[in-house]
Each structure stands twice: as C-alpha cells, then as structure tokens.
Design a protein around this motif. Structure first.
Motif, PDB file in Angstrom:
ATOM      1  N   ASP A 155       1.024  -1.167   0.159  1.00 25.57           N
ATOM      2  CA  ASP A 155       0.430   0.055  -0.332  1.00 25.57           C
ATOM      3  C   ASP A 155       0.582   1.301  -0.339  1.00 25.57           C
ATOM      4  OD1 ASP A 155      -1.519   2.174   0.719  1.00 25.57           O
ATOM      5  OD2 ASP A 155      -2.962   0.892   2.619  1.00 25.57           O
ATOM      6  N   VAL A 156       0.922   1.996  -0.809  1.00 24.35           N
ATOM      7  CA  VAL A 156       1.680   2.792  -1.418  1.00 24.35           C
ATOM      8  C   VAL A 156       0.813   4.652  -0.732  1.00 24.35           C
ATOM      9  CG1 VAL A 156       3.255   4.436  -2.491  1.00 24.35           C
ATOM     10  CG2 VAL A 156       3.156   1.822  -2.940  1.00 24.35           C
ATOM     11  N   ASN A 157       1.099   5.207   0.178  1.00 24.82           N
ATOM     12  CA  ASN A 157       0.897   6.171   0.685  1.00 24.82           C
ATOM     13  C   ASN A 157      -0.513   6.042   0.455  1.00 24.82           C
ATOM     14  OD1 ASN A 157       3.597   7.019   0.111  1.00 24.82           O
ATOM     15  ND2 ASN A 157       3.896   8.362  -1.377  1.00 24.82           N
ATOM     16  N   GLY A 158      -1.226   4.793   0.589  1.00 28.21           N
ATOM     17  CA  GLY A 158      -2.918   5.179   0.502  1.00 28.21           C
ATOM     18  C   GLY A 158      -3.594   5.471  -0.402  1.00 28.21           C
ATOM     19  N   GLN A 159      -2.309   5.896  -1.907  1.00 23.09           N
ATOM     20  CA  GLN A 159      -2.671   5.732  -3.210  1.00 23.09           C
ATOM     21  C   GLN A 159      -3.279   4.394  -4.123  1.00 23.09           C
ATOM     22  OE1 GLN A 159       0.151   7.608  -5.100  1.00 23.09           O
ATOM     23  NE2 GLN A 159       0.398  10.046  -3.468  1.00 23.09           N
ATOM     24  N   GLU A 160      -2.976   3.728  -3.794  1.00 21.61           N
ATOM     25  CA  GLU A 160      -2.986   2.727  -4.286  1.00 21.61           C
ATOM     26  C   GLU A 160      -2.132   1.490  -3.650  1.00 21.61           C
ATOM     27  OE1 GLU A 160      -2.165   0.764  -9.278  1.00 21.61           O
ATOM     28  OE2 GLU A 160      -1.430   3.742  -8.264  1.00 21.61           O
ATOM     29  N   ILE A 161      -2.758   0.234  -4.372  1.00 18.20           N
ATOM     30  CA  ILE A 161      -2.267  -0.831  -3.851  1.00 18.20           C
ATOM     31  C   ILE A 161      -1.398  -2.089  -4.690  1.00 18.20           C
ATOM     32  CG2 ILE A 161      -2.661  -3.538  -2.596  1.00 18.20           C
ATOM     33  CD1 ILE A 161      -4.870  -1.616  -1.511  1.00 18.20           C
ATOM     34  N   PHE A 162      -0.037  -2.162  -4.848  1.00 22.21           N
ATOM     35  CA  PHE A 162       0.503  -3.093  -5.123  1.00 22.21           C
ATOM     36  C   PHE A 162       0.395  -4.883  -4.886  1.00 22.21           C
ATOM     37  CE2 PHE A 162       1.814   1.676  -6.565  1.00 22.21           C
ATOM     38  CZ  PHE A 162       1.942   1.280  -8.007  1.00 22.21           C
ATOM     39  N   PHE A 163      -0.115  -5.503  -5.959  1.00 28.06           N
ATOM     40  CA  PHE A 163       0.475  -7.050  -5.968  1.00 28.06           C
ATOM     41  C   PHE A 163       2.001  -7.888  -6.213  1.00 28.06           C
ATOM     42  CE2 PHE A 163      -3.564  -6.481  -5.494  1.00 28.06           C
ATOM     43  CZ  PHE A 163      -4.172  -7.067  -3.882  1.00 28.06           C
TER      44      PHE A 163
END
Length: 541
Positions: free
Chosen positions: A11-19
């Motif tokens: 979870d990057v800075n609440g901006q987007e989630i990467f798998f």
C-alpha cells in the motif's frame, strides 16, 4: 501484477495497492529484505504499508520495474530525481544487489549533469522540489542547485547545447513566452528570471544564497528578487504574499545596500504594511531603506499613520529611517549624503507641520534627529516652525519655547532673523535671541567686507576709529539692553523696543556703505608708479 508469484501487497501512501513478488523486490531493496529476513517457512498474504514513499505510486512502480528487469532501467533527467529518492527510501544499495543497485546507477548518471541542457536541469530540479524532504536528504537537490548556479555563471554567449533556455523545447505550463521571444531574451542577463519564478521559496532561497556565496552581481540578484516577488504575487493569497515578502526581504538583506533599489524597497514596505509581516522582516526593511535615505523622495516618506493614530503621517517610521541612516554612518561617511537627507527632512517637516494632531515632542524630534552640521541653513526649519506655531496657537509659552529651542539662530539668514524678531507667534525670548544673532552676523559682515590694510595716518583712519567705536558701542548697547529686558513685558511693548534696535542695525549698514565709497575714491585718486612705493591704505575694519 508483474511476475508469476504475487505474495506481497504494498500500500503506497494510501494512493494505490501493488501485488508483487516478495523475493524479487527483497533482492534489490534493503528495506524489504530486513523486514522479511526473520520470516521462516511459506508465508502468504503479506502486506506492507508505506506512508511517505517519495513519488508515491509513480515512484514505487518505477522501483518495481527496475527490480523485475533484473536491475536495469532507463535513467534520464526527467526521472532521475524520482528514482534517486525512491532508491534511497527503499535502501537499494550495493550491499543488497551488488553492482546492480539503483543508488549507484543514479549517482553515476548525476555525474553527467554538466552535459544536460538548461531545460533538462530545470525538470530535474522541479522534481526535487516536489520530493522534499527526501530530495534534500538524498543530496540530489544540492547537486541540481550547484549545477544550475554554475550554468548561470556562464557568459551569455555560452554554448546553447549546455545552457540555452529552449534547447530541449521544455517550458513550464505557466510560461507563455513564444519560442522566438525566448531566443531573444536568452542573450539578456535576465534571460533566466522567468524560468526560476515557478520554484518554491526554499529553492529560490537556496539559489540566491548560492549566487551570493559565488559573488554574483548583487544588482542582478536584487532585480531577480523584485521580479520574483512581483510575479508570484499574481493570484496569491494574503498568507502566500506574506511568506513571499518575508523571504525576499531576508534575501535582499544579504546584498550590498547600494545594489538594492530604494524605490523598490519603498514599494515592498507599502505592501508589507498591509500583510502583517514579522517584526524582524520590518526591521530589516526599514534598516535597508534608512541606509540609503539620501536616495529617497518626499513622496516616499509620506506613509499614512498606523490604524488608530490621530496624526496624518507615520512620523515614527521616518524617525526610525533617520536612526538607521545615522547608525549606518551616513553623516560620518559623506557630508554630501547627510546634507541631502537634511534637505529631504526640511521638506518632510514642512509637510507635516500643519498637522494639528502632531505633538510638539514629535515635531522637535524630527528637527533634532540629524546632527547640527548636516544643515548649513535653518531657514527651512524656521518656515516649518512658523507654520507649526500658527496651527498650534493654543500651546503654552513653555511648550512654544521647547519647540523653538530646536532652532539654530546662528544658521538663520539675516532676513530670517529679522522676521523672527518681529514674529508674534514666537515667544518673547526667541525674539531677543534672533536679534542678538542678527547683530553678530552684521558685525561679521563688516569685518569681512573691510579686510584691506591702510596707513595709520590715512584719511580713512579717523573714520575707521570713529565708526569702529560706534559699532562696538551699538553692539554693547543692544547686548546690555537684551540682558536688562524684562521678558515678562507685553508683546507689543517688546516689539516696539526691538524695532528701535533694528533701526540701529540699519544705521550700521549705512556706515559700512559710506566707508566703502570713501575708500574707493581714495584708491582711485592715489598716483601709481616707481616714485610712489608706499603700500595701499587699509580699509576701516
């Protein structure tokens, strides 16, 4: 996302989630490697939350692509700041991935910064501005600033490939100049002004300090700061204007006083007065203005009084200007400068004198703020004082005396002395002082006029002795009379006596003219030649 195994959520800075694949990213990132190093066995559904990753989702995606591409990616001026800051955050050092570490690759690319175009350098610095504080702590901001200042130090005919403002076609969105105007403006010394106004206050402050330390022309720096302030005020809020003003003033204070336009300083002061800037900022601004007060005009000084004050103009502000001028050595360094300020103050005092709310103490403070040698004549002060006493007719005799004590009678012209002696607005005591001063001036005039020597037996000797005795006698009579004069008598009676003494002064002037006429006749009638070797007779003194 990318790859076969996606066992980690980021979870990057609440901006987007990467798998992503935990193993792949951990092999390049010291931060992730330390985080998962103590885990044993197969662990699925792991999640990491980053709150302040530089560049947010864009920065993490670049990092992930670098890792999935086995430590290879394109590094250019448009992404180097983002990659460098993100690599520092993820601790992508050679201790983790050897020669394929991202930090080392970005630092190697930064070594070629000297070959970047001007526009590429601006792009990199703009990214640094958006990546604070990571860009500052990683050192890339300092590198970009050093390169930019070095580029500004190049002569105007430097190679366009390394310093032209339009070499790569890059312009910020707020820049509306045409390509043709850019080409022409580049060859001016201020070609870079508009390119830098888009940066924040921290960048401007660092650029300016770097230019000062590298001994750039202070006049050029001051012009840029005024340009920056004016440009950034467009559309800015009051709070933003206040911060811009305080920054500009602090930076101007670093420059030589002679390099800063007095007119522009007054312009900033008028703006600052309505923005509630800090007291420190006001003090610096007033100090800079005071140090070059001799360049000011009367209109510059006519600031309205602060809110809640009855008097018309801000007299206290002008007194602070004068204090700064004197502390800066204005009177000691140059008598010409101090005389200019004295002339300016005479105009200002005459302007504020009719203000019925101006207290006597403030009026006197204005008159006496400058040392006496700064003025050759007090005639202007007398005229202002005359106006002040006319408007403030209700002052007590004691208050009038305090006002008149600021007047130097010795530096009044004979005409002004005559006027003061007969001026009913002035206290009786000042009239006597003016008359004594006038008598002293006439005695000096007589002595200066009759400076030639004569024989003891010359025809003029009798006139000389007689008139000299008469002159001294008249002077003694006036002085004695002034001493014996009852200062409590009514003004009408005093003026009658003073007019009698004035008549004696006029008689002395007539005697002086007669003596000069007689000497002229004697000089013309005396024969000249070798047989007459005697010296010329002296004039009566």
């Amino acid at each position: 996302m990318m790859g076969v195994c996606c066992d980690l959520q980021v979870d990057v800075n609440g901006q987007e989630i990467f798998f992503v694949d935990k193993r792949i990213l951990s092999s390049f990132s010291g931060r992730l490697s330390k985080l998962f190093g103590n885990l044993t066995g197969t662990t699925r559904n792991l999640k990491v939350i980053f709150h302040d990753l530089p560049g947010g989702a864009e920065g993490f995606e670049l990092i992930a692509r670098f890792c999935y591409n086995n430590g290879r990616t394109e590094i250019n001026p448009s992404n180097i700041s983002l990659l460098h800051c993100a690599a520092y955050f993820m601790e992508m050092t050679k201790d983790i991935s050897g020669t394929h570490n991202l930090i080392e690759q970005t630092e190697k690319s930064l070594q070629g910064m000297g070959y970047w175009t001007w526009s590429e350098l601006l792009v990199a610095l703009k990214q640094c501005q958006d990546l604070v504080p990571a860009a500052n702590s990683s050192g890339i901001t300092e590198k970009c600033l050093d390169s930019l200042v070095a580029r500004l130090a190049l002569p105007s005919d430097a190679s366009p490939s390394t310093s032209s403002p339009d070499s790569s076609g890059f312009r910020f969105s707020c820049d509306t100049r045409s390509t043709e105007s850019v080409k022409h403006s580049y060859f001016r010394t201020n070609w870079w002004f508009e390119d830098l106004v888009v940066f924040n206050l921290d960048i401007i402050e660092n650029v300016t300090k770097a230019m000062v330390s590298q001994k750039f022309d202070h006049v050029m720096i001051s012009r840029f700061l005024f340009y920056f302030q004016k440009s950034r005020f467009v559309g800015a809020s009051s709070d933003e204007k206040r911060k811009i003003t305080e920054t500009v003033v602090n930076l101007l204070f670093l420059l030589d006083g002679s390099s800063v336009s007095c007119k522009n300083l007054f312009g900033i002061l008028r703006v600052a007065s309505s923005l509630n800037v800090s007291k420190c900022c006001k003090n610096k601004l007033e100090s800079m203005i005071g140090s070059q007060l001799d360049q000011a005009t009367l209109d510059n000084l006519l600031f309205p009084s602060p809110h809640g004050m009855d008097y018309l103009y801000d007299v206290n502000l002008v007194l602070r200007f004068l204090k700064s001028f004197l502390l800066g050595g204005g009177c000691q360094v140059s008598s010409t400068r101090s005389r200019k300020v004295a002339s300016l103050m005479d105009l200002y005092i005459a302007e504020v004198a009719p203000d019925s709310c101006l207290k006597p103490s403030k009026f006197v403070a204005l008159v006496m703020a400058l040392p006496d040698p700064a003025r050759d004549s007090y005639d202007g002060i007398y005229r202002a004082m005359d106006m002040y006493l006319e408007v403030h007719a209700g002052l007590s005799e004691e208050e009038k005396m305090k006002v008149c004590c600021a007047l130097n009678y010795e530096k009044l012209s004979i005409e002004a002395c005559k006027h003061v002696a007969q001026n009913p607005k002035f206290p009786s005591r000042t009239a006597v002082q003016a008359l004594i001063s006038q008598q002293s001036k006439l005695k000096s005039l007589l002595q200066d006029t009759n400076h030639l020597k004569s024989f003891d037996d010359s025809p003029c000797s009798y006139i000389e002795k007689g008139s000299k005795g008469k002159k001294e006698e008249e002077g003694e009579q006036i002085v004695l009379y002034a001493k014996k004069l009852d200062l409590s008598m009514e003004n009408e009676k005093l003026r009658a006596n003073l007019q009698g003494m004035q008549w004696r002064v006029m008689e002395l002037e007539k005697v002086c003219r007669k003596m000069q006429t007689q000497m002229t006749k004697i000089m013309k009638s005396r024969p000249s030649g070798p047989s007459n070797s005697r010296s010329l007779p002296k004039l009566c003194s």
